[in-house]
Design a protein around this motif. Structure first.
Motif, PDB file in Angstrom:
ATOM      1  N   ALA A 275       3.590  22.824  45.439  1.00 47.64           N
ATOM      2  CA  ALA A 275       4.483  22.758  44.284  1.00 47.64           C
ATOM      3  C   ALA A 275       4.689  24.106  43.600  1.00 47.64           C
ATOM      4  N   ASP A 311      11.927  21.607  47.946  1.00 44.37           N
ATOM      5  CA  ASP A 311      11.877  22.065  46.558  1.00 44.37           C
ATOM      6  C   ASP A 311      13.186  22.740  46.158  1.00 44.37           C
ATOM      7  N   THR A 317      13.507  17.361  38.265  1.00 43.20           N
ATOM      8  CA  THR A 317      12.516  16.293  38.319  1.00 43.20           C
ATOM      9  C   THR A 317      11.254  16.851  38.971  1.00 43.20           C
ATOM     10  N   ASN A 318      10.154  16.151  38.803  1.00 41.82           N
ATOM     11  CA  ASN A 318       8.899  16.562  39.430  1.00 41.82           C
ATOM     12  C   ASN A 318       9.063  16.651  40.947  1.00 41.82           C
ATOM     13  N   GLU A 319       9.795  15.680  41.527  1.00 40.25           N
ATOM     14  CA  GLU A 319       9.969  15.643  42.979  1.00 40.25           C
ATOM     15  C   GLU A 319      10.737  16.845  43.505  1.00 40.25           C
ATOM     16  N   ALA A 321      10.249  19.776  42.588  1.00 42.18           N
ATOM     17  CA  ALA A 321       9.407  20.963  42.383  1.00 42.18           C
ATOM     18  C   ALA A 321       8.497  21.251  43.575  1.00 42.18           C
ATOM     19  N   TYR A 322       8.491  20.382  44.572  1.00 42.32           N
ATOM     20  CA  TYR A 322       7.550  20.628  45.666  1.00 42.32           C
ATOM     21  C   TYR A 322       8.201  20.547  47.044  1.00 42.32           C
TER      22      TYR A 322
END
Length: 534
Positions: A275, A311, A317-319, A321-322
């Motif tokens: 991430a 990413d 969104t959090n998703e 970010a990785y």
């Protein structure tokens, strides 16, 4: 058991009506054990108070004959790797030859109501009933070729009626998509349709898509005939009705394909989430730490590492970010890829890069199955048809009549399209269909007009495909032309490793490859964009 148990439930529901209406049923649901499936069907019939004549066909199972056939000179050379089964030290767990349709014809002639095959070629299922109905001879090449094309079109069910079709806006409804029907005529021509009041679509486009699915070149090989797909005439005959005509055929090869499955060791895959910032640097750190912890990469027979960049910059969104770091290891020793491997992975998860997580809990390794496509002399694979207490043997027919008059469609020479261009996704002017052929993938591309085809023909060279799809650049690629379908097919060797069951790709059947190509931005003549396909 080795057979498709769902077929039993289907036949329990419809067996009585089929007998009442004199509907014959032909299926390759017997899989690895057609005799057992036929026995189960007889048991169900007895429970229902019915008395169908059930036949089953054997001869495809070569497991008990491999040594014998090797002594007779059959080396079972891998079609892509060029090495023999013995040289590779293959450990087969199944070996089945593709059978043609003449065993089915023999069973129909004897009055069978239900016919169960094992590795009957998909096209043979569709060729055999009209061959029986119309009294075709074994060298009626054109009629047989037309039926083979019909078989290829309907063999994957709803993929001929809108399933997996590029141009989603053309499909009226994806609810209750209708299964395809082939209405076959005495000359081998057919109409592809579906039941009324069902979803999906039967169009030149949906049928073309399926024609291009899982093929290599224009010559479509079956145990009974070679169908020339570059001679197909395809036309819309009405709502959800597409005619296939003019298919020319040639004699089949003297060999038949054999699907051998070898035990291929044990594999485990871990996917880490990497991430935030410096994704490539963090992934390199995590990968190095894992392999150091387990004693190095060289101890495994195979290692595959993929950093999949899902990413995004400034993630919303959090998703976003990785990225995904996917590490696969394979070895003949299950312990190496099992608890030792996964325990170390858990350990580095607590002592490594920030934000490191896994997509699922680490698990034990699984046995892999390695596909071994090969050939065997067709004369070594007679069919045995069993109906009640009667057995019939159907031998391979040596071709006496060799047809050489096939005239494939040709593409007229045109001047290059000139004028302004616009950079847009390639899929704005073409459709695509991709799939697996063992360890290889096919990528069919076609347009709706001759002008679009000529642009694709000149633009989509093998070199251009490798430029547009850089992850395909290291593989050998073949290009085949089908101007009668405004189409080309690219055959990508080795991209799926040793077949679906052994592939480490996220998409082991290459289903997404066509849409990947359509998403690429290219400079397209604006005159072609006026006929944008969706």
């Amino acid at each position: 058991r080795g057979y498709a148990s769902t077929f039993l439930r289907q036949m329990e529901e419809i067996m009585g009506e089929c007998l009442d209406r004199n509907i014959r049923v032909v299926s390759n649901a017997g899989g690895l054990n057609p005799k057992a499936l036929a026995g189960k069907l007889a048991q169900i019939a007895k429970e229902l108070g019915l008395h169908p004549k059930i036949a089953y066909i054997e001869g495809d199972n070569l497991m008990g004959r491999i040594d014998e056939l090797q002594e007779k000179g059959e080396s079972f050379i891998h079609l892509d790797k060029g090495i023999s089964l013995k040289e590779a030290g293959g450990r087969p767990i199944s070996a089945n030859a593709y059978l043609g349709g003449w065993g089915v014809v023999a069973a129909l002639e004897k009055g069978a109501d239900i016919i169960i095959g094992g590795r009957l070629a998909d096209a043979a299922l569709v060729m055999a009933p009209p061959a029986w109905k119309f009294g075709w001879k074994k060298d009626d090449w054109d009629a047989l070729a037309g039926a083979a094309a019909a078989g290829h079109i309907i063999e994957c069910g709803c993929q001929a009626t809108g399933g997996n079709y590029s141009l989603v806006d053309e499909i009226p409804s994806y609810s209750n998509v209708g299964f395809p029907i082939a209405e076959i005529h005495r000359d081998g021509s057919c109409v592809i349709t579906k039941h009324p009041d069902t979803g999906g679509l039967v169009s030149v486009g949906t049928v073309t898509a399926q024609l291009l699915y899982e093929i290599r070149g224009p010559s479509y090989l079956t145990p009974d005939v070679t169908a020339r797909f570059d001679t197909i005439n395809i036309s819309q005959q009405g709502s959800d009705r597409v005619e296939i005509s003019g298919v020319q055929g040639e004699p089949p090869p003297s060999t038949t394909k054999v699907c051998i499955n070898n035990m291929g060791g044990y594999r485990n895959t871990l996917t880490f989430l990497v991430a935030g910032l410096d994704v490539e640097k963090k992934a390199a750190i995590a990968k190095k730490a894992l392999f150091e912890a387990v004693g190095g990469k060289d101890q495994f027979q195979q290692v595959d590492v993929q950093l999949i960049r899902t990413d995004k910059e400034d993630p919303q969104t959090n998703e976003e970010a990785y990225a995904h770091l996917k590490i696969s290891v394979l070895d003949s020793n299950p312990d190496k890829v099992g608890r030792i491997f996964t325990a170390k992975a858990v350990g580095i998860g607590l002592s490594n890069i920030p934000g490191l997580a896994t997509t699922q809990p680490p698990g034990p390794g699984n046995m892999t199955i390695v596909h071994w496509p090969t050939l065997v002399s067709a004369g070594h694979v007679p069919q045995k048809v069993v109906l009640s207490d009667e057995e019939m043997r159907v031998e391979y027919m040596e071709t006496a009549t060799v047809k050489t008059s096939v005239a494939p469609a040709s593409s007229s020479v045109v001047s290059p399209i000139v004028g302004p261009t616009k950079k847009v996704p390639l899929g704005h002017i073409c459709a695509a269909r991709s799939g697996d052929k063992g360890g290889n993938a096919n990528l069919g591309v076609w347009g709706k007009t001759e002008e679009v085809y000529h642009f694709l023909h000149s633009f989509l060279t093998i070199e251009q495909i490798k430029t547009l799809l850089p992850d395909m650049a290291k593989y050998e690629i073949e290009r085949y032309e089908l101007p009668n379908l405004f189409a080309m097919n690219f055959y990508i060797k080795g991209v799926l490793n040793d077949g679906v069951a052994a592939s480490v790709r996220n998409d082991p059947q290459a289903k997404t490859l066509g849409e990947y190509l359509r998403a690429k931005l290219v400079n397209i003549p604006e005159s072609l964009l006026e006929t944008k396909v969706n």
